[in-house]
Scaffold this motif. Structure first.
Motif, PDB file in Angstrom:
ATOM      1  N   LYS A  44       0.888  -1.159   0.000  1.00 21.47           N
ATOM      2  CA  LYS A  44       0.000   0.000   0.000  1.00 21.47           C
ATOM      3  C   LYS A  44       0.928   1.212   0.000  1.00 21.47           C
ATOM      4  CE  LYS A  44      -3.544   2.356   2.725  1.00 21.47           C
ATOM      5  NZ  LYS A  44      -4.245   2.335   4.018  1.00 21.47           N
TER       6      LYS A  44
ATOM      7  N   GLU B 260       1.451   5.330  -0.443  1.00 23.22           N
ATOM      8  CA  GLU B 260       0.808   6.639  -0.348  1.00 23.22           C
ATOM      9  C   GLU B 260       1.589   7.610  -1.227  1.00 23.22           C
ATOM     10  OE1 GLU B 260      -0.865   8.261   3.491  1.00 23.22           O
ATOM     11  OE2 GLU B 260       0.930   9.496   3.224  1.00 23.22           O
TER      12      GLU B 260
ATOM     13  N   HIS C 140      -3.557   6.669  -3.287  1.00 19.15           N
ATOM     14  CA  HIS C 140      -3.000   5.415  -2.781  1.00 19.15           C
ATOM     15  C   HIS C 140      -2.923   4.428  -3.930  1.00 19.15           C
ATOM     16  CE1 HIS C 140      -4.411   7.197   1.010  1.00 19.15           C
ATOM     17  NE2 HIS C 140      -3.378   6.538   1.515  1.00 19.15           N
TER      18      HIS C 140
ATOM     19  N   TYR D 166      -6.571  -4.548   1.511  1.00 17.18           N
ATOM     20  CA  TYR D 166      -6.492  -3.283   2.225  1.00 17.18           C
ATOM     21  C   TYR D 166      -7.843  -2.587   2.171  1.00 17.18           C
ATOM     22  CZ  TYR D 166      -1.435  -3.707   1.994  1.00 17.18           C
ATOM     23  OH  TYR D 166      -0.143  -4.139   2.125  1.00 17.18           O
ATOM     24  N   VAL D 167      -8.126  -1.823   3.211  1.00 16.31           N
ATOM     25  CA  VAL D 167      -9.292  -0.944   3.223  1.00 16.31           C
ATOM     26  C   VAL D 167      -8.751   0.468   3.009  1.00 16.31           C
ATOM     27  CG1 VAL D 167     -11.174   0.002   4.615  1.00 16.31           C
ATOM     28  CG2 VAL D 167     -10.595  -2.433   4.778  1.00 16.31           C
ATOM     29  N   ILE D 168      -9.294   1.165   2.027  1.00  8.93           N
ATOM     30  CA  ILE D 168      -8.881   2.533   1.726  1.00  8.93           C
ATOM     31  C   ILE D 168     -10.009   3.456   2.148  1.00  8.93           C
ATOM     32  CG2 ILE D 168      -8.116   4.120  -0.073  1.00  8.93           C
ATOM     33  CD1 ILE D 168      -6.252   1.713   0.212  1.00  8.93           C
ATOM     34  N   GLU D 169      -9.725   4.310   3.136  1.00  6.35           N
ATOM     35  CA  GLU D 169     -10.738   5.281   3.585  1.00  6.35           C
ATOM     36  C   GLU D 169     -10.772   6.459   2.618  1.00  6.35           C
ATOM     37  OE1 GLU D 169     -11.205   6.451   7.707  1.00  6.35           O
ATOM     38  OE2 GLU D 169      -9.742   4.891   8.206  1.00  6.35           O
ATOM     39  N   GLY D 170     -11.972   7.001   2.392  1.00  6.97           N
ATOM     40  CA  GLY D 170     -12.119   8.126   1.470  1.00  6.97           C
ATOM     41  C   GLY D 170     -12.282   9.434   2.151  1.00  6.97           C
TER      42      GLY D 170
END
Length: 66
Positions: free
Chosen positions: A5, A7, A16, A62-66
């Motif tokens: 992941k 950034e 990301h 992975y969890v991608i927060e918005g």
């Protein structure tokens, strides 16, 4: 193989990238080509950092927060 992941700090925001690679160096080498394919006008990248690294196994993600 590992899931990375990454950034990416852009001149106007953040992105990301989740990429599968054998080494950290390979993961970094894929960033520019993915950014070029994603954006119509390629933004300036101010920094790139590996945020997480996981061995690639079924069910990893992975969890991608918005």
């Amino acid at each position: 193989m590992f899931l990375y992941k990454i950034e990416i700090q852009l001149e106007q925001g953040q992105a990301h990238l989740i990429v599968l690679a054998a080494t950290d160096e390979k993961a970094f080498s894929y960033v520019e080509s993915h950014v070029q394919r994603h954006f119509l006008k390629v933004p300036e990248m101010t920094s790139i950092a590996i945020v997480e690294k996981k061995r690639a196994e079924p069910g990893n993600g992975y969890v991608i927060e918005g």
